[in-house]
Each structure stands twice: as C-alpha cells, then as structure tokens.
Design an enzyme around this catalytic site. Structure first.
Site, PDB file in Angstrom:
ATOM      1  N   ARG A   1      24.050  72.842  14.716  1.00  0.00           N
ATOM      2  CA  ARG A   1      22.876  73.350  15.439  1.00  0.00           C
ATOM      3  C   ARG A   1      23.121  74.795  15.904  1.00  0.00           C
ATOM      4  O   ARG A   1      22.207  75.632  15.879  1.00  0.00           O
ATOM      5  CB  ARG A   1      22.546  72.448  16.640  1.00  0.00           C
TER       6      ARG A   1
ATOM      7  N   TYR B   1      23.206  79.090  22.898  1.00  0.00           N
ATOM      8  CA  TYR B   1      24.285  78.357  23.562  1.00  0.00           C
ATOM      9  C   TYR B   1      24.383  76.937  23.031  1.00  0.00           C
ATOM     10  O   TYR B   1      23.493  76.468  22.315  1.00  0.00           O
ATOM     11  CB  TYR B   1      24.070  78.348  25.086  1.00  0.00           C
TER      12      TYR B   1
ATOM     13  N   GLU C   1       8.935  67.475  25.005  1.00  0.00           N
ATOM     14  CA  GLU C   1      10.270  67.028  25.423  1.00  0.00           C
ATOM     15  C   GLU C   1      10.448  67.372  26.895  1.00  0.00           C
ATOM     16  O   GLU C   1       9.594  68.001  27.514  1.00  0.00           O
ATOM     17  CB  GLU C   1      11.349  67.717  24.576  1.00  0.00           C
TER      18      GLU C   1
ATOM     19  N   LEU D   1      13.675  70.929  20.682  1.00  0.00           N
ATOM     20  CA  LEU D   1      15.062  71.110  20.287  1.00  0.00           C
ATOM     21  C   LEU D   1      15.518  69.837  19.576  1.00  0.00           C
ATOM     22  O   LEU D   1      15.197  68.731  20.025  1.00  0.00           O
ATOM     23  CB  LEU D   1      15.938  71.343  21.525  1.00  0.00           C
TER      24      LEU D   1
ATOM     25  N   ARG E   1      20.591  99.644  25.991  1.00  0.00           N
ATOM     26  CA  ARG E   1      19.384  98.820  26.061  1.00  0.00           C
ATOM     27  C   ARG E   1      18.264  99.380  25.176  1.00  0.00           C
ATOM     28  O   ARG E   1      17.810 100.515  25.373  1.00  0.00           O
ATOM     29  CB  ARG E   1      18.910  98.707  27.515  1.00  0.00           C
TER      30      ARG E   1
ATOM     31  N   LYS F   1      18.244  76.985  20.186  1.00  0.00           N
ATOM     32  CA  LYS F   1      18.817  76.728  21.515  1.00  0.00           C
ATOM     33  C   LYS F   1      19.155  78.074  22.163  1.00  0.00           C
ATOM     34  O   LYS F   1      20.315  78.495  22.245  1.00  0.00           O
ATOM     35  CB  LYS F   1      20.054  75.819  21.404  1.00  0.00           C
TER      36      LYS F   1
ATOM     37  N   HIS G   1      15.020  97.353  22.612  1.00  0.00           N
ATOM     38  CA  HIS G   1      14.604  96.013  22.189  1.00  0.00           C
ATOM     39  C   HIS G   1      15.062  95.624  20.780  1.00  0.00           C
ATOM     40  O   HIS G   1      15.513  94.509  20.550  1.00  0.00           O
ATOM     41  CB  HIS G   1      13.083  95.879  22.288  1.00  0.00           C
TER      42      HIS G   1
HETATM   43  C1  LIG Z   1      14.964  71.582  25.769  1.00  0.00           C
HETATM   44  C2  LIG Z   1      16.011  70.585  25.458  1.00  0.00           C
HETATM   45  N1  LIG Z   1      15.685  69.467  24.789  1.00  0.00           N
HETATM   46  C3  LIG Z   1      16.582  68.519  24.494  1.00  0.00           C
HETATM   47  C4  LIG Z   1      17.910  68.646  24.898  1.00  0.00           C
HETATM   48  C5  LIG Z   1      18.901  67.568  24.572  1.00  0.00           C
HETATM   49  O1  LIG Z   1      19.774  67.998  23.561  1.00  0.00           O
HETATM   50  P1  LIG Z   1      21.233  67.398  23.407  1.00  0.00           P
HETATM   51  O2  LIG Z   1      21.065  65.934  23.188  1.00  0.00           O
HETATM   52  O3  LIG Z   1      21.792  68.098  22.228  1.00  0.00           O
HETATM   53  O4  LIG Z   1      21.960  67.701  24.678  1.00  0.00           O
HETATM   54  C6  LIG Z   1      18.309  69.802  25.581  1.00  0.00           C
HETATM   55  C7  LIG Z   1      19.695  69.975  25.998  1.00  0.00           C
HETATM   56  O5  LIG Z   1      20.074  70.944  26.595  1.00  0.00           O
HETATM   57  C8  LIG Z   1      17.343  70.794  25.871  1.00  0.00           C
HETATM   58  O6  LIG Z   1      17.658  71.909  26.535  1.00  0.00           O
END
Ligand SMILES: Cc1ncc(COP(=O)(O)O)c(C=O)c1O
Length: 294
Positions: A52, A33, A181, A206, A100, A148, A102
């Site tokens: 991304r 997403y 993070e 991320l 379904r 993501k 895997h």
């Molecule tokens: C795990 C994670 N880290 C960092 C971020 C921040 O990313 P962005 O600045 O692209 O929103 C997000 C945003 O959803 C996230 O889910």
C-alpha cells in the site's frame, strides 16, 4: 524505556528528532504514511502495508527513500532499540526538502523518511464489552482517499466531532447517502440475513489492511460477504456494525448517532471476527494477497 526515532538515515532520541522547516510534508502535507501493528515482536501484515505504501508513493510520484529490504531492516532496528513487542511503527515519507513552491521541485530532493514507534496501550476491556459509539458526518474529503496521505484535516475534524459527541468514531457519508468509511477505520455492517457488508474498493476509501485480512478470514469461515456501498439507513437497520483498523483491530459499533444498532450490544459475528483476527495475529502472519485500487 528507550525511545529513538529514525530521521533521514539516523537513529535519534525521540525528544530531539526534527525535520527541516521546508520539508514538503510539513509545509504542504506532500507525503504519505503507514502504521503497522507489532504483535509478539512481529510486524503484522508487513507486506500488504508495504504494497500500500508503494501504491501511495507511486500515486504521488514520490520515490522510495531506500529499498524495500533496507526499510524493513530499519523498522526492525527501531523496534529492537525501543524494545517494542506490542505496539505500532509509524512511518512517513515526504517528497523531501526544497524551497517552498507548489509544483514538484526541479531539484528532485531525496524523499524524507521519518519513523517512530509506540508501545500498545492495554486494551480497553470496557469499550470491548460495551461496544463503541459512532456518529455520521458528511464526507468532505478529496477524491483520492485510496492514497494514505498525511493530509488528514477532514479526518481529524471528523474524529474531533466524534470525541465531542462522546463517540469513538465518525462514519463519513457520501452525497448519495452511502457510508464511505470512518476517519481512521473501515466500516462494516451485518445485515438481518447475516451478510457481511463493507464498501468495495475505489478512490472513495482507503484499502484498509485489516479490512483485507478480515475479508480473507471471513471467506475462509464461509461467511456471506458483500463488497458494496451501504447506506446510513441500512446501517441503522443492521443487525450488527463494526469497524476495522490496525490499531482497533475489529471493534463492534453498538450505537449510531445515539441510537442502538441491533440490540445495542456487541454483535456475535463481530466478536467472532475479532477472535479470528486476534488468532490470526498470534499465528505466524501469512500476508494475504494485496488488493489495492488505483
Ligand atoms: C481513512 C482510513 N480508513 C481506514 C483505515 C484502516 O486501515 P488499516 O486497516 O490499514 O489500519 C485507516 C487507518 O489509518 C484510515 O486512516
């Protein structure tokens, strides 16, 4: 206020939008997403977000459901229909619908694309003035946090833990004591000697688009930047801390695990960076070069 969703080629009233029960995103979290901010009717940092998305899709061997140019047009059409000038667009792409099993389906279904929009809530002035609270929790996620993915269970459990502690965010901590993070944000500190520190890109985090933009803005301002992991102890001893994300922009963290960071007030540098970011959004957004990890 009109509210349509985009589902696999059609604009549908949000309340009636549905996906198939055998959508692999629904059954396996086999999808990715993006969340892109909309400011003054424009998509903020659209190109790095789509870069991304390409990285996430490519890492999972999911194809684009349509060309990048066509996706841009559909996003704009949805924003136009929903009269969104300030808010976000959410887009999700799953591997598609298949019985379904895997392993990737041999039938090679068409990737399923869903998009929704949301109007921005009024900025919470009190939160900005006071700064946000964060807690620390063990990072229990997998080893490809650079993707993501819609598989967000550890993140939602962490965010719920933060909410139950009366905090805004939970900073996830790796086994070696370094902060990776937040559950939906990137983590930053400002050291006593005014260095801006945020974790370097790897599979452990991320590659936040806001992180990327703020790094660029800080560089332009000639601030001292260190992209490296930092420990929880360093964060506790920091002069300032803050987080970045598409929906929170730059938000000062004033307490960590209930103890004040610095003097317990939003830090001067954090607030400066927030102002830079707001000004950046006001200006015609020029996409910084995307730096994505593999
Ligand atoms: C795990 C994670 N880290 C960092 C971020 C921040 O990313 P962005 O600045 O692209 O929103 C997000 C945003 O959803 C996230 O889910």
């Amino acid at each position: 206020m009109p509210r349509d969703a985009y589902v696999n080629g059609r604009f549908i009233p949000h309340g009636q939008a549905q996906v198939h029960v055998e959508d692999r995103g629904y059954q396996f979290a086999d999808g990715v997403y993006e969340v892109i901010a909309v400011h003054a009717g424009k998509l903020v940092d659209e190109e790095p977000h789509l870069d991304r998305l390409d990285h996430s899709l490519g890492s999972l061997k999911i194809g684009w459901p349509m060309s990048r140019a066509a996706l841009k047009l559909k996003m704009r059409e949805l924003l136009r229909r929903n009269l969104v000038r300030e808010g976000i667009v959410y887009l999700q792409i799953s591997r598609g619908v298949a019985p379904r099993d895997h392993a990737f389906p041999k039938s090679k279904p068409r990737p399923a694309l869903v998009m929704t929009t949301r109007h921005a809530r009024a900025p919470n002035r009190a939160l900005l003035d006071k700064g946000a609270a964060a807690i620390t929790i063990p990072d229990i996620r997998w080893q490809r946090c650079d993707i993501k993915s819609v598989s967000l269970l550890p993140n939602i459990l962490g965010k719920q833990q933060a909410a139950e502690a009366g905090a805004y965010e939970a900073w996830q901590v790796a086994a070696d004591g370094t902060v990776t993070e937040g559950t939906s944000t990137n983590a930053w500190i400002v050291t006593k000697d005014d260095k801006l520190v945020t974790r370097s890109l790897s599979h452990a985090i991320l590659s936040g688009i806001t992180r990327l933009t703020v790094l660029g803005l800080a560089g332009e301002e000639g601030l001292k930047i260190e992209e490296r992991p930092f420990t929880v102890d360093e964060a506790r001893a920091a002069r300032e801390a803050f987080l970045t994300s598409t929906t929170s922009f730059v938000l000062p963290i004033t307490t960590l695990d209930g103890k004040p960071v610095g003097d317990g007030k939003p830090g001067a540098l954090s607030m400066r960076l927030r102002d830079f970011y707001l000004r950046y959004m006001d200006a015609e957004p020029a996409a910084p070069e995307a730096r994505l990890s593999n």
